[in-house]
Design an enzyme around this catalytic site. Sequence first.
Site, short mmCIF file in Angstrom:
data_model
loop_
_atom_site.label_atom_id
_atom_site.label_comp_id
_atom_site.label_asym_id
_atom_site.label_seq_id
_atom_site.Cartn_x
_atom_site.Cartn_y
_atom_site.Cartn_z
N ASP A 113 -10.80 17.95 -17.59
CA ASP A 113 -11.35 16.60 -17.36
C ASP A 113 -12.76 16.63 -16.77
OD1 ASP A 113 -9.68 17.61 -15.21
OD2 ASP A 113 -9.99 15.72 -14.14
N ASP A 231 -12.39 18.56 -6.83
CA ASP A 231 -10.93 18.43 -6.71
C ASP A 231 -10.43 19.38 -5.64
OD1 ASP A 231 -11.18 16.78 -8.88
OD2 ASP A 231 -9.68 17.80 -10.11
#
Length: 356
Positions: A113, A231
């Site tokens: 992503d 992340d």
Amino acid sequence: MRWLASAVMVTFVLLGSAWMWRGEIATRVLAHGAASAMQTDRIADLPDGLHVVLCGAGSPLPDRVRSGPCVAVIAGSTMVVVDAGAGSPRNLQRMGLAPGRVAAVFVTHFHSDHIDGLGELAMLRWTGGGWATPLPVHAPPGIDDVVDGFNLAYRADFGYRVAHHGEDVVPASGAGSVAQPFDLPGPYAPTVVWHHSGLTVTAFRVAHDPVEPAVGYRFDYGGRSAVISGDTTRSEEVLAIARGADLLVHEALAPHLVAVLERAAHTSGQARLAKILADIPDYHTSPADAAAIAADAGVRMLVLYHIVPALQVPGLDAAFLRGVRDTYDGPIIVGRDGTRVTLPANSASVTHSTLR
Ligand SMILES: [Zn+2]
Ligand SMILES: [Zn+2]
């Protein structure tokens, strides 16, 4: 009565004409709108300072107002981008932040992503900016394979565009991207990885196991600073580097809402999806934990991005933010595509707005 009948008739005639000429009217609107959009240089219009815009506020999950992860950082006249999720290069274009102006990309990690839009970003930068050198993509080791893969996949496209538009418009030497790997910073050893026109970019390690390498970035310009987490689970490294920064852009996943989806997956017999939903909370950070980091670090504003799950139901933002006020009393923005934070140089001002 007669007056009313005439008025109704005139209205109908006008509406009928507008309907009949709608194509012509729309074309004129397009001509006017396109010219003004092409003259718009949102970067030049910004005050000197550090500006952070979410070109993608989402995650791998589909969300109508949140594309794949992407954060544009504008410092003076320099624009760089952190990650290039799906849909984000088109968002840059739509928001008036021309991809042709992107000086460099900084990738946090190689989850799909975060890199899905790299090929498209390189193509839009090349054709929009007429660059004679490829798009530099900075990241820890492993970026060479990613960049080589995109360049290979786009090789035919590069040839078509040079053949069609000519070397003067799209020099072949500017096609695609070029990997700029840097050594993975050691634990609690942030490393300056880029310095250009007063903008300093520092990479630091984050915790996204089993994903390695994984980093976040801090940006410093004109006495202002912004930290982008990438992340990560709740990380002391993020806290350490965000201490005293103006802005923290932190990823966020609400475990209690993901649990609702997991139960729905079980109920509907979607065992694989249920397993994936059960797995993901352990390598992300809850909004309450992100807020606790913001509070401990003393940042002036917290922007949440990489929002999981999609907040499609009105009111879900409130549920998403459960627990954030236990610690942090500064402004918290649940990011969406276009969320913009402005940090004018050498001041204490922090404002936010939404680019559409
Ligand atoms: Zn991600
Ligand atoms: Zn990830």
